[in-house]
Design an enzyme around this catalytic site. Sequence first.
Site, PDB file in Angstrom:
ATOM      1  N   MET A  28       0.836  -1.195   0.000  1.00 36.84           N
ATOM      2  CA  MET A  28       0.000   0.000   0.000  1.00 36.84           C
ATOM      3  C   MET A  28       0.879   1.256   0.000  1.00 36.84           C
ATOM      4  SD  MET A  28      -3.374  -0.991   2.142  1.00 36.84           S
ATOM      5  CE  MET A  28      -2.698  -0.782   3.763  1.00 36.84           C
ATOM      6  N   GLY A  34      10.934  -2.912   5.568  1.00 33.37           N
ATOM      7  CA  GLY A  34      10.157  -4.164   5.560  1.00 33.37           C
ATOM      8  C   GLY A  34       9.731  -4.500   4.143  1.00 33.37           C
ATOM      9  N   HIS A  35       9.161  -3.511   3.437  1.00 32.32           N
ATOM     10  CA  HIS A  35       8.774  -3.717   2.035  1.00 32.32           C
ATOM     11  C   HIS A  35      10.008  -4.060   1.191  1.00 32.32           C
ATOM     12  CE1 HIS A  35       5.609  -0.724   3.399  1.00 32.32           C
ATOM     13  NE2 HIS A  35       4.855  -1.686   2.932  1.00 32.32           N
ATOM     14  N   ARG A 185       2.549   3.107   9.898  1.00 32.13           N
ATOM     15  CA  ARG A 185       1.835   3.873  10.932  1.00 32.13           C
ATOM     16  C   ARG A 185       2.765   4.450  11.993  1.00 32.13           C
ATOM     17  NH1 ARG A 185      -3.673   2.368  10.142  1.00 32.13           N
ATOM     18  NH2 ARG A 185      -3.791   0.474   8.908  1.00 32.13           N
TER      19      ARG A 185
HETATM   20  P1  AMP Z   1       1.465  -2.815   3.528  1.00 31.93           P
HETATM   21  O1  AMP Z   1       2.022  -1.819   2.570  1.00 31.93           O
HETATM   22  O2  AMP Z   1       1.411  -2.338   4.950  1.00 31.93           O
HETATM   23  O3  AMP Z   1       0.172  -3.444   3.065  1.00 31.93           O
HETATM   24  O4  AMP Z   1       2.504  -4.008   3.563  1.00 31.93           O
HETATM   25  C1  AMP Z   1       2.894  -4.660   2.387  1.00 31.93           C
HETATM   26  C2  AMP Z   1       3.648  -5.900   2.737  1.00 31.93           C
HETATM   27  O5  AMP Z   1       4.791  -5.556   3.512  1.00 31.93           O
HETATM   28  C3  AMP Z   1       2.805  -6.870   3.589  1.00 31.93           C
HETATM   29  O6  AMP Z   1       3.041  -8.189   3.134  1.00 31.93           O
HETATM   30  C4  AMP Z   1       3.360  -6.656   4.970  1.00 31.93           C
HETATM   31  O7  AMP Z   1       3.230  -7.791   5.801  1.00 31.93           O
HETATM   32  C5  AMP Z   1       4.809  -6.359   4.669  1.00 31.93           C
HETATM   33  N1  AMP Z   1       5.427  -5.652   5.794  1.00 31.93           N
HETATM   34  C6  AMP Z   1       4.970  -4.548   6.423  1.00 31.93           C
HETATM   35  N2  AMP Z   1       5.755  -4.213   7.456  1.00 31.93           N
HETATM   36  C7  AMP Z   1       6.750  -5.145   7.489  1.00 31.93           C
HETATM   37  C8  AMP Z   1       7.895  -5.369   8.323  1.00 31.93           C
HETATM   38  N3  AMP Z   1       8.188  -4.560   9.342  1.00 31.93           N
HETATM   39  N4  AMP Z   1       8.687  -6.417   8.042  1.00 31.93           N
HETATM   40  C9  AMP Z   1       8.406  -7.243   7.005  1.00 31.93           C
HETATM   41  N5  AMP Z   1       7.362  -7.091   6.177  1.00 31.93           N
HETATM   42  C10 AMP Z   1       6.540  -6.063   6.415  1.00 31.93           C
END
Ligand code: AMP
Length: 255
Positions: A28, A34-35, A185
């Site tokens: 998103m 992490g991404h 967040r």
């Molecule tokens: P989001 O943009 O929040 O929907 O996250 C996209 C992807 O990144 C999802 O598969 C999340 O689980 C992963 N993600 C978000 N935060 C982390 C993190 N700290 N470590 C590893 N993967 C993450």
Amino acid sequence: MRTCRTISDIRTALEPRRSGTVGLVPTMGALHAGHLSLLAAARAECTTVVMSLFVNPAQFGEPGDLNGYPRDEERDLAAAAEAGVDLVFAPSVEEIYPPGFQTWVDVTELGSMLEGEHRPGHFRGVATVCLKLFTIVRPDLAYFGQKDAQQVAVLRQMIADLALELELRALPTVRDIDGLALSSRNGNLSPAERRRALALPRALATRDPERARALLDGLQVDYVEIAPFDPPVLAAAVRVGSTRLIDNVPIQEVS
Ligand code: AMP
């Protein structure tokens, strides 16, 4: 790197790349390390790496949460290019949910416990958008973070139940040096709130729900429970001020 805004565009762009493996990293945006770890894993394993960039309204409950979600497409596209992404799929809301849209995927049991209980409809939104992304991109591999352990469990169930032809890879949670799991967040936390938020990783590190609950005393706790996923995790959701944070750790520390 090419950015596609429509389903027809991304399908056309993928056509000549079908002979190799296609990896999809759904996001998103508001990209952080992490991404980037998911993108690096996809880059190492796949011929073509597709990153989707879509803030999915269907998985948000309160409108304030959706409207306040951090967005910076220019920065995200630069980070994706840097990470070696081949194609970005960044559709509009209307492209994914055209007028009259009425088909939803509900992973009934796994989608209604824990996060699902506190965020009704959340996993319905997640499962529906992921199935649509899988149908559009037709990846061989899709990459998700273990940070959202229940999301991984829900999607694995959907993939098995609907006999989807892709493999899901779950990658370990990336944390800041102080232990807080990276999240889009976290930027909403004041310095004082951030210090209070550190109780969350400290509590989970006990790997014991009772001790964890004691360490979270003073924060508003939605749940702290052992979740029956594969692997089982101690999962928690807390509110620090107006920011809701989730985190989890595998019960058995993997060496
Ligand atoms: P989001 O943009 O929040 O929907 O996250 C996209 C992807 O990144 C999802 O598969 C999340 O689980 C992963 N993600 C978000 N935060 C982390 C993190 N700290 N470590 C590893 N993967 C993450």
